[in-house]
Structure formats: structure tokens, C-alpha cells
Scaffold this motif. Structure first.
Motif, PDB file in Angstrom:
ATOM      1  N   PRO A 167       0.835  -1.211   0.000  1.00 61.00           N
ATOM      2  CA  PRO A 167       0.000   0.000   0.000  1.00 61.00           C
ATOM      3  C   PRO A 167       0.866   1.255   0.000  1.00 61.00           C
ATOM      4  O   PRO A 167       1.878   1.326   0.707  1.00 61.00           O
ATOM      5  CB  PRO A 167      -0.802  -0.135   1.293  1.00 61.00           C
ATOM      6  CG  PRO A 167      -0.892  -1.603   1.526  1.00 61.00           C
ATOM      7  CD  PRO A 167       0.440  -2.153   1.071  1.00 61.00           C
ATOM      8  N   GLY A 168       0.461   2.213  -0.822  1.00 58.93           N
ATOM      9  CA  GLY A 168       1.242   3.433  -0.977  1.00 58.93           C
ATOM     10  C   GLY A 168       2.276   3.369  -2.078  1.00 58.93           C
ATOM     11  O   GLY A 168       2.874   4.399  -2.432  1.00 58.93           O
ATOM     12  N   GLY A 169       2.479   2.184  -2.626  1.00 58.25           N
ATOM     13  CA  GLY A 169       3.474   2.005  -3.666  1.00 58.25           C
ATOM     14  C   GLY A 169       2.975   2.387  -5.045  1.00 58.25           C
ATOM     15  O   GLY A 169       1.847   2.860  -5.213  1.00 58.25           O
ATOM     16  N   SER A 170       3.839   2.149  -6.033  1.00 60.43           N
ATOM     17  CA  SER A 170       3.536   2.534  -7.412  1.00 60.43           C
ATOM     18  C   SER A 170       3.824   1.389  -8.371  1.00 60.43           C
ATOM     19  O   SER A 170       4.684   0.540  -8.111  1.00 60.43           O
ATOM     20  CB  SER A 170       4.388   3.738  -7.832  1.00 60.43           C
ATOM     21  OG  SER A 170       4.120   4.864  -7.035  1.00 60.43           O
ATOM     22  N   LEU A 209      -0.404   3.014 -17.911  1.00 57.23           N
ATOM     23  CA  LEU A 209      -1.179   3.439 -16.748  1.00 57.23           C
ATOM     24  C   LEU A 209      -0.224   3.521 -15.571  1.00 57.23           C
ATOM     25  O   LEU A 209       0.208   2.494 -15.035  1.00 57.23           O
ATOM     26  CB  LEU A 209      -2.324   2.472 -16.442  1.00 57.23           C
ATOM     27  CG  LEU A 209      -3.285   2.938 -15.351  1.00 57.23           C
ATOM     28  CD1 LEU A 209      -4.076   4.174 -15.802  1.00 57.23           C
ATOM     29  CD2 LEU A 209      -4.252   1.823 -14.944  1.00 57.23           C
ATOM     30  N   GLN A 210       0.124   4.741 -15.202  1.00 56.81           N
ATOM     31  CA  GLN A 210       0.971   4.978 -14.039  1.00 56.81           C
ATOM     32  C   GLN A 210       0.069   5.025 -12.812  1.00 56.81           C
ATOM     33  O   GLN A 210      -0.864   5.835 -12.758  1.00 56.81           O
ATOM     34  CB  GLN A 210       1.738   6.295 -14.191  1.00 56.81           C
ATOM     35  CG  GLN A 210       2.467   6.745 -12.935  1.00 56.81           C
ATOM     36  CD  GLN A 210       3.682   5.890 -12.611  1.00 56.81           C
ATOM     37  OE1 GLN A 210       4.437   5.546 -13.505  1.00 56.81           O
ATOM     38  NE2 GLN A 210       3.865   5.559 -11.345  1.00 56.81           N
ATOM     39  N   MET A 211       0.344   4.159 -11.851  1.00 56.97           N
ATOM     40  CA  MET A 211      -0.501   4.054 -10.666  1.00 56.97           C
ATOM     41  C   MET A 211       0.326   4.377  -9.431  1.00 56.97           C
ATOM     42  O   MET A 211       1.311   3.676  -9.147  1.00 56.97           O
ATOM     43  CB  MET A 211      -1.092   2.644 -10.554  1.00 56.97           C
ATOM     44  CG  MET A 211      -1.840   2.209 -11.805  1.00 56.97           C
ATOM     45  SD  MET A 211      -2.636   0.605 -11.621  1.00 56.97           S
ATOM     46  CE  MET A 211      -1.205  -0.451 -11.447  1.00 56.97           C
ATOM     47  N   ASN A 212      -0.051   5.428  -8.735  1.00 60.43           N
ATOM     48  CA  ASN A 212       0.638   5.860  -7.511  1.00 60.43           C
ATOM     49  C   ASN A 212      -0.307   5.739  -6.326  1.00 60.43           C
ATOM     50  O   ASN A 212      -1.521   5.626  -6.476  1.00 60.43           O
ATOM     51  CB  ASN A 212       1.109   7.303  -7.653  1.00 60.43           C
ATOM     52  CG  ASN A 212       2.100   7.498  -8.782  1.00 60.43           C
ATOM     53  OD1 ASN A 212       2.926   6.621  -9.056  1.00 60.43           O
ATOM     54  ND2 ASN A 212       2.032   8.631  -9.440  1.00 60.43           N
ATOM     55  N   PRO A 269      -5.218  -1.197  -1.178  1.00 62.73           N
ATOM     56  CA  PRO A 269      -5.652  -2.595  -1.317  1.00 62.73           C
ATOM     57  C   PRO A 269      -6.867  -2.739  -2.237  1.00 62.73           C
ATOM     58  O   PRO A 269      -6.977  -3.743  -2.957  1.00 62.73           O
ATOM     59  CB  PRO A 269      -5.982  -2.987   0.127  1.00 62.73           C
ATOM     60  CG  PRO A 269      -5.066  -2.153   0.945  1.00 62.73           C
ATOM     61  CD  PRO A 269      -4.997  -0.833   0.230  1.00 62.73           C
ATOM     62  N   GLU A 270      -7.737  -1.754  -2.258  1.00 59.85           N
ATOM     63  CA  GLU A 270      -8.920  -1.842  -3.117  1.00 59.85           C
ATOM     64  C   GLU A 270      -8.603  -1.670  -4.599  1.00 59.85           C
ATOM     65  O   GLU A 270      -9.499  -1.811  -5.445  1.00 59.85           O
ATOM     66  CB  GLU A 270      -9.989  -0.823  -2.686  1.00 59.85           C
ATOM     67  CG  GLU A 270      -9.497   0.597  -2.537  1.00 59.85           C
ATOM     68  CD  GLU A 270      -9.126   0.953  -1.108  1.00 59.85           C
ATOM     69  OE1 GLU A 270      -8.501   0.111  -0.406  1.00 59.85           O
ATOM     70  OE2 GLU A 270      -9.457   2.087  -0.688  1.00 59.85           O
ATOM     71  N   SER A 315      -0.873  -5.247  -1.284  1.00 65.30           N
ATOM     72  CA  SER A 315      -0.978  -5.919   0.012  1.00 65.30           C
ATOM     73  C   SER A 315       0.319  -5.747   0.781  1.00 65.30           C
ATOM     74  O   SER A 315       1.402  -5.698   0.188  1.00 65.30           O
ATOM     75  CB  SER A 315      -1.270  -7.407  -0.190  1.00 65.30           C
ATOM     76  OG  SER A 315      -1.261  -8.087   1.053  1.00 65.30           O
ATOM     77  N   SER A 316       0.180  -5.679   2.099  1.00 60.95           N
ATOM     78  CA  SER A 316       1.370  -5.624   2.944  1.00 60.95           C
ATOM     79  C   SER A 316       1.753  -7.019   3.410  1.00 60.95           C
ATOM     80  O   SER A 316       2.746  -7.182   4.122  1.00 60.95           O
ATOM     81  CB  SER A 316       1.123  -4.697   4.139  1.00 60.95           C
ATOM     82  OG  SER A 316      -0.041  -5.102   4.831  1.00 60.95           O
TER      83      SER A 316
END
Length: 115
Positions: free
Chosen positions: A14-17, A80-83, A87-88, A114-115
């Protein structure tokens, strides 16, 4: 024939890219609007983002400000750059293009947050 090949998925905290790629062939890529969809387990496939042939983009509300769709017409590729992933956001992500002959989809790439 039309082929859309996604890549770049994986497991991220979570919080990653992550950056997804979709390489297209068999279409007039430069004049085609390209879209990303996603499908989470036991949920319907949902639209994520669109980029027009002119480079204009639209996003579903839950990803606006976190995801960026872009295209490279020389490489026939949409990204698609995702930052700030959550989790959703976990889902299989699909590339899509609508043509006169119909709608085409890639095979999808799994994104797991996921962590």
C-alpha cells in the motif's frame, strides 16, 4: 489481427507505485481511443481510464489524482501509471480498444496491493 498485450503488474505494498503497459498491434493506434479497465475478484469489470487520440484523458473518481494514463503513438503503447496504491486497487487490469469491427481486450495483468 488485433492484439493487446498488457504487462507490468505485480505485488506492491500500500502506498506504492506500478506502471502498466499495453502494446497494441493490428489497429490504427494513432487514431484510437484507448482504455484501461479492471476486475476485482467476484466483482464486475469496471472502467478505470480513457485516453483519446488527441491525448485527452478521463478517470473514474476513485483513481483520479493517483493514476495517470498516457500513450506513445510511435511505440503503439498505452500506459497506466498508478501511484499511492490501495488494497482496493487489487484487480486484473485490462487494456481495451473499440474498433469498427468490435471491442478488443488484452489478456490482463494482475495487480495486487498488500502488505
Amino acid at each position: 489481427q488485433v492484439q493487446l498485450v498488457e504487462s507490468g503488474g505485480g505485488l506492491v505494498q500500500p502506498g506504492g507505485s506500478l506502471t502498466l503497459s499495453c502494446a497494441a498491434s493490428g489497429i490504427k493506434f494513432g487514431i484510437s481511443a484507448m482504455k484501461w479497465f479492471r476486475q476485482a475478484p467476484e466483482k464486475q469489470r469496471e472502467w478505470v481510464a480513457t485516453i483519446t487520440s488527441g491525448g485527452s484523458s478521463n478517470y473514474r473518481g476513485s483513481v483520479k489524482g493517483r493514476f495517470t494514463i498516457s500513450r506513445d503513438n510511435a511505440e503503439n503503447t498505452v500506459y497506466l501509471q498508478m501511484n499511492s496504491l490501495k488494497p482496493e486497487d487489487t484487480a486484473v487490469y485490462y487494456c481495451n480498444v473499440d474498433t469498427i469491427a468490435g471491442a478488443y481486450w488484452g489478456q490482463g495483468t494482475q495487480v495486487t496491493v498488500s502488505s
